[in-house]
Enzyme design. Sequence first.
Site: not given
Ligand code: G1P
Ligand code: ZN
Length: 543
Positions: A18, A113-114, A277, A281-282, A279, A376
């Site tokens: 995603t 990301s995180h 976080d 965005d959180r 990058d 975000k």
């Molecule tokens: C997780 C978060 C989701 C977010 C995604 C990317 O995905 O639950 O809300 O959009 O990271 O930051 P998941 O691991 O649940 O598929």
């Molecule tokens: Zn992030």
Amino acid sequence: MPMQTVRTRPIEGQKPGTSGLRKKTAVFKRPHFLENYVQSIFDGIGGVQDKVLVVGGDGRFFNDDAIQIILRMAAANGAAKCIVGQGGILSTPAVSHLIRKRGADGGLILSASHNPGGPDADFGLKYNGPNGGPATEGVTDKIFARTQDIDIYKITASTGVDIDTLGIREHQGMKVEIVDPVEDYAALMETLFDFDKIHALFAGGFTMRFDAMHAVTGPYAHAILEDRLGAEAGSVLNGTPSPDFGGGHPDPNPIWAKDLMDVMHGPAAPDFGAASDGDGDRNMIVGRNTYVTPSDSLAVLTAKAHLAPGYRDGLAGVARSMPTSRAVDRVAEALGIACYETPTGWKFFGNLLDAGKATLCGEESAGTGSDHVREKDGLWAVLLWLNILAETGQSVADLMSDFWAEYGRCYYSRHDYEAVDSDKANAVMDGLRAQLPALPGGSVGNLVVEAADEFAYDDPVDGSRATGQGIRITFEGGARAVFRLSGTGTEGATIRVYLEKLETDADKLQLNPEHALAEVQNAARALSDLTAKTGRVDPDVVT
Ligand code: G1P
Ligand code: ZN
């Protein structure tokens, strides 16, 4: 021009999720791996000849080297220009904004990301399209298809480009413009929020701590919160991006931002705390002795956004991911605006934002944002909170109490079971799926099932349908249990169980969330049979 066409062959395991492709750093550093993936992105988007790209990352280990490779490949593939954050630094929302502001053809964001960073941790690469948002599913599919049959990539034979000095220079026929990572983003924030009012708030003695978690928001937070808004020096913690994020997880939640949580619940707690976080965005929002769940934050911001200049005319609508609590639905109803329920992942908000159907969006996973960019945006959420606190003069705790008194409180918690054997995780989901038709009307403990289904989403803008987006079981009276498998984990499967309970009784608005949710949690356990099917008793992470 010294340019190489390198023969290559597909390397397995390059399916982007995603949020682009995330892998162990060592995998990205394997010979040809990054090059293959970058060329697949270029080919998947129809080539980069004469195009303008924005490039930047969160500063994690391998950021600089990867940017050099991307620039050499962009030049060899005929790109007109790359706009790069100085030192290779750009937050995800800043990239989104730059793409939009400059009318660029897209951008490449280097981040996981995180997830932790470093030679033994994670790296990632994500392509964002011309609207500034994450690649659509169609584009992602094309990129992935290309990784499966890639045979050559192009790269200049040159050594590196100076990405540390501001200005425009030429690299093998391509322009490279090095920009200040913060300037354009800060200017955008200034159009949305009342900086004078927030400045006056700080001047009046209001105190805050912003934990940048050794990640990308450090420079942004120093420049905006301390330099422009006058928060006292030292308000920004861990404000220098480090290649391994100081050895931590740059994930702004009560577990990984525990130091900040301790400060906010300690005797010398400032008025306001926040974190972002890897990058940028959180976000996490916390008041003195008051943790604000991301779902509540979205709801409060929706109720109060009109207090900030950028949202003075009200909101067109709001959107939340399915597992996010339904607190915002109640606010939207009161405001008479549309509320969209989308699958998990920011990309599903893109069409709603582009079409002007939603102004604010949010996810329970600490993501909040608006139509100012197509990602975000952590600092944006912090600034909107500050603007609201400046206008109302209330503490976070009082604001939340008043909010719950008006709308009721959606107690909320997410339980993650990580690194579960994939077959066992699928067995849990299959078991739930099989029960769905028979559940409505029946009871589990004291709870009566109102509805039960597997979430599917019909995009109201392009008509596309996304199926299999998580199982939701709602109970009479406003409780809900949601089950889904993570799409971002790197090891086995992660089962996420989302628990929610609406409380409108004025005497029960300040309960311990765990207690308030006990009944729903028991129902979720019984329905999923998770312990018998996976051997797990307690979740690994509770947020
Ligand atoms: C997780 C978060 C989701 C977010 C995604 C990317 O995905 O639950 O809300 O959009 O990271 O930051 P998941 O691991 O649940 O598929
Ligand atoms: Zn992030």
